[in-house]
Design an enzyme around this catalytic site. Structure first.
Site, mmCIF file in Angstrom:
data_model
loop_
_atom_site.group_PDB
_atom_site.id
_atom_site.type_symbol
_atom_site.label_atom_id
_atom_site.label_comp_id
_atom_site.label_asym_id
_atom_site.label_seq_id
_atom_site.Cartn_x
_atom_site.Cartn_y
_atom_site.Cartn_z
ATOM 1 N N THR A 66 1.336 -1.255 0.116
ATOM 2 C CA THR A 66 0.121 0.091 0.154
ATOM 3 C C THR A 66 1.141 1.553 -0.119
ATOM 4 O OG1 THR A 66 -1.630 -1.600 1.052
ATOM 5 C CG2 THR A 66 -1.982 1.190 1.207
ATOM 6 N N LEU B 94 -20.560 -3.062 9.161
ATOM 7 C CA LEU B 94 -21.502 -2.010 9.769
ATOM 8 C C LEU B 94 -21.361 -2.939 11.362
ATOM 9 C CD1 LEU B 94 -24.591 -1.395 7.562
ATOM 10 C CD2 LEU B 94 -22.577 0.204 8.261
ATOM 11 N N GLY C 227 -17.957 -1.483 17.919
ATOM 12 C CA GLY C 227 -17.701 -2.201 19.008
ATOM 13 C C GLY C 227 -16.657 -0.691 19.312
ATOM 14 N N CYS D 37 -3.668 -1.601 9.203
ATOM 15 C CA CYS D 37 -4.043 -0.725 7.780
ATOM 16 C C CYS D 37 -4.427 0.002 7.968
ATOM 17 C CB CYS D 37 -4.548 -2.148 7.355
ATOM 18 S SG CYS D 37 -3.779 -3.513 6.169
ATOM 19 N N LYS E 131 -2.997 3.528 10.086
ATOM 20 C CA LYS E 131 -2.141 3.471 9.295
ATOM 21 C C LYS E 131 -2.280 4.309 8.164
ATOM 22 C CE LYS E 131 0.073 1.029 6.090
ATOM 23 N NZ LYS E 131 0.842 0.285 5.858
HETATM 24 C C1 UGA Z 1 -8.421 -4.160 5.871
HETATM 25 C C2 UGA Z 1 -9.301 -4.128 4.577
HETATM 26 O O1 UGA Z 1 -10.357 -4.836 4.435
HETATM 27 C C3 UGA Z 1 -8.342 -4.641 3.595
HETATM 28 O O2 UGA Z 1 -9.307 -5.111 2.424
HETATM 29 C C4 UGA Z 1 -7.221 -4.190 2.672
HETATM 30 O O3 UGA Z 1 -6.632 -4.857 1.918
HETATM 31 C C5 UGA Z 1 -5.735 -4.556 4.402
HETATM 32 O O4 UGA Z 1 -6.683 -3.711 4.755
HETATM 33 C C6 UGA Z 1 -4.695 -4.202 3.810
HETATM 34 O O5 UGA Z 1 -5.353 -3.033 4.078
HETATM 35 O O6 UGA Z 1 -4.004 -4.553 3.977
HETATM 36 P P1 UGA Z 1 -7.881 -5.849 7.324
HETATM 37 O O7 UGA Z 1 -7.145 -4.063 8.140
HETATM 38 O O8 UGA Z 1 -6.856 -7.467 7.590
HETATM 39 O O9 UGA Z 1 -8.261 -5.620 6.693
HETATM 40 O O10 UGA Z 1 -8.862 -5.851 8.444
HETATM 41 P P2 UGA Z 1 -11.385 -5.570 8.973
HETATM 42 O O11 UGA Z 1 -10.891 -7.184 8.141
HETATM 43 O O12 UGA Z 1 -10.317 -4.868 7.447
HETATM 44 O O13 UGA Z 1 -10.555 -4.824 9.479
HETATM 45 C C7 UGA Z 1 -10.470 -4.094 10.505
HETATM 46 C C8 UGA Z 1 -10.496 -3.732 11.594
HETATM 47 O O14 UGA Z 1 -11.859 -3.327 11.807
HETATM 48 C C9 UGA Z 1 -10.621 -4.682 13.006
HETATM 49 O O15 UGA Z 1 -9.921 -3.655 14.211
HETATM 50 C C10 UGA Z 1 -12.280 -4.837 12.894
HETATM 51 O O16 UGA Z 1 -12.317 -4.939 14.282
HETATM 52 C C11 UGA Z 1 -12.461 -3.525 12.613
HETATM 53 N N1 UGA Z 1 -14.160 -3.943 12.345
HETATM 54 C C12 UGA Z 1 -13.932 -4.380 11.047
HETATM 55 C C13 UGA Z 1 -15.260 -3.111 12.467
HETATM 56 O O17 UGA Z 1 -14.801 -2.771 14.160
HETATM 57 N N2 UGA Z 1 -16.097 -3.104 11.948
HETATM 58 C C14 UGA Z 1 -16.453 -4.120 11.317
HETATM 59 O O18 UGA Z 1 -17.717 -4.024 11.127
HETATM 60 C C15 UGA Z 1 -15.387 -4.166 10.080
#
Ligand code: UGA
Length: 432
Positions: free
Chosen positions: A121, A250, A253, A260, A263
């Site tokens: 990224t 959605l 929490g 990711c 940052k």
């Molecule tokens: C995120 C993106 O979803 C990926 O598409 C992207 O490739 C990646 O960053 C990256 O740039 O490498 P990731 O950081 O692995 O992926 O995790 P997510 O599943 O997106 O969750 C991120 C945070 O959001 C977590 O702390 C999770 O608990 C939180 N979250 C997620 C919520 O609080 N509510 C939600 O509805 C979804």
């Protein structure tokens, strides 16, 4: 096709394994000798569901190998993917020194036409700089193309996301590398969008920022739900049934974390600033995220009155479920804040305990507990900090008996409020 991947982190290693799985010949390069040694001996530096099996299978089939030599990677492959870290600098901008160094090293080894693909990224216009750098440091004066091919995998679902992507983005400066890139991705059967280099780079930051915005939006709605007795999960369900909005991201929490979103948001705000645009919308996304944690800590403190010398059982340390990653984990931040208030913690995570120990050392006030059902022993309250599905199977009956008071603060809305009340718990969650 012969491919090399420079960098064997979450993105590089999983991408390499998945490329090998669809039949490509893959060389994974990493400068970390210990990591390469571990991978060569069949070990795994990270936990990612399904990855270990995929790596072992493809190494055995001779389609996947590991080396510390960039020269070997460049020599063996037509297409070289850069998947090295792009960590944040103190001012929120991105440290591109690993990308620059790798670009120089690739250039120094090139003796024939190569396609150099950036998967990390990066800020918009990085590809242009990579091309400039390769041109400058390439001794052999050979031809090359630079491509931006951002990765959208989620940790914890990396293999699934890579094998079944929503879309493949290919950013190019000329049409020349397009057929090669299409050939690489053809086995994955996903739609391919070809753009200019800058658009591809922007797609990545714009996507991550939009997803973070969605989370902050629902977290803001959760505040209104708490003020009115509404239920944020029902609101999210009703909103998400509109296909233009969608159900995903959605879940209210204690805020988003990980390596990711935090940052990338800071970086995107900084990039916009450098381009003369004040991205206030994204600053607000950050502010809501920080406040969500403040509100949760306050909820705990208000209920328990004094946290000093109270024992809290914390379920979850990873930044989300299905990973052992604790980088920028809201769960770790929560633990640190509770410790600062004088609380004692009994903590557990199904996968992240060993990585958590490095940032949350075991000590008189922090006890690591191997069995989640042993966490509640002697606790004044329980806190759910990560959305691991397995926590839903916590033996609540037993927990009630071994705790001082049956109080549960659910930062991830894992349990049903009515059911918890029926079971005799004081239960506080988010936006319900
Ligand atoms: C995120 C993106 O979803 C990926 O598409 C992207 O490739 C990646 O960053 C990256 O740039 O490498 P990731 O950081 O692995 O992926 O995790 P997510 O599943 O997106 O969750 C991120 C945070 O959001 C977590 O702390 C999770 O608990 C939180 N979250 C997620 C919520 O609080 N509510 C939600 O509805 C979804």
């Amino acid at each position: 096709m012969r491919l090399s991947i420079i960098g064997t982190g979450y993105v590089g290693l999983t991408t390499g394994a998945c490329f090998a799985e669809v039949g490509h010949d893959v060389t994974c390069v990493d400068s970390d000798e210990a990591k390469v040694g571990l991978l060569k001996s069949g070990g795994m530096p990270i936990y990612e569901p399904g990855l270990e099996e995929l790596v072992h299978k493809n190494v055995a089939a001779g389609r996947l190998r590991f080396t510390t030599s960039i020269a070997e990677g460049v020599e063996r492959a037509l297409v070289i993917f850069i998947a090295v870290p792009t960590p944040p600098l103190p001012d929120g901008s991105v440290d591109l020194s690993f990308i620059e160094k790798v670009a120089r090293e690739i250039a120094g080894c090139m003796t024939s036409y190569k396609v150099v693909v950036d998967k990390s990224t990066v800020p918009v216009r990085t590809g242009e700089k990579v091309a400039e750098t390769i041109r400058r440091y390439c001794r052999a004066r050979v031809d090359f193309d630079v491509v931006s091919n951002p990765e959208f995998l989620r940790e914890g679902y990396a293999v699934e996301d890579l094998m079944h992507p929503d879309r493949i983005v290919i950013g190019v400066q000329s049409p020349r590398p397009v057929p090669v890139m299409r050939e690489i991705y053809e086995p994955f059967g996903a739609p391919i969008i070809v753009t200019d280099l800058n658009s591809a780079e922007l797609i990545k930051h714009a996507s991550n920022s939009f997803l973070a915005l969605k989370i902050s939006y629902i977290n803001a709605i959760s505040v209104l739900c708490e003020a009115t007795g509404a239920n944020v999960q029902e609101v999210a369900l009703g909103m998400g049934m509109d296909h233009r909005i969608g159900q995903e991201f959605l879940q209210a929490g204690i805020g988003f974390g990980g390596s990711c979103f935090p940052k990338d948001l800071s970086a995107f705000i900084k990039i916009a600033e450098q381009l003369g645009y004040d991205f206030r919308l994204l600053k607000e996304v950050q502010r809501i995220n920080a406040e969500q944690m403040d509100r949760f800590v306050k909820k705990i403190a208000d209920t328990l009155w004094v946290l000093k010398e109270k024992t809290l059982g914390v379920l979850g340390l990873a930044f989300k479920q299905n990973t052992d990653d604790v980088r920028m984990s809201p769960a770790i931040e929560l633990c640190q804040r509770l410790l600062r208030e004088g609380a004692r913690l009994r903590v557990h995570d199904p996968k992240a305990m060993s990585k958590a120990r490095a940032v949350l050392p075991e000590g008189p006030n922090v006890t690591y507990v191997d069995d989640m059902n042993a966490v509640p022993e002697g606790c004044d309250a329980l806190v759910v900090a990560t959305e691991w599905d397995v926590f839903k199977k916590l033996d609540l009956e037993r927990a009630r008996k071994v705790m001082t008071h049956p109080i549960l603060f659910d930062g991830r809305n894992l349990f049903d409020p009515r059911e918890m009340e029926r079971l005799g718990w004081i239960y506080k969650s988010i936006g319900r």
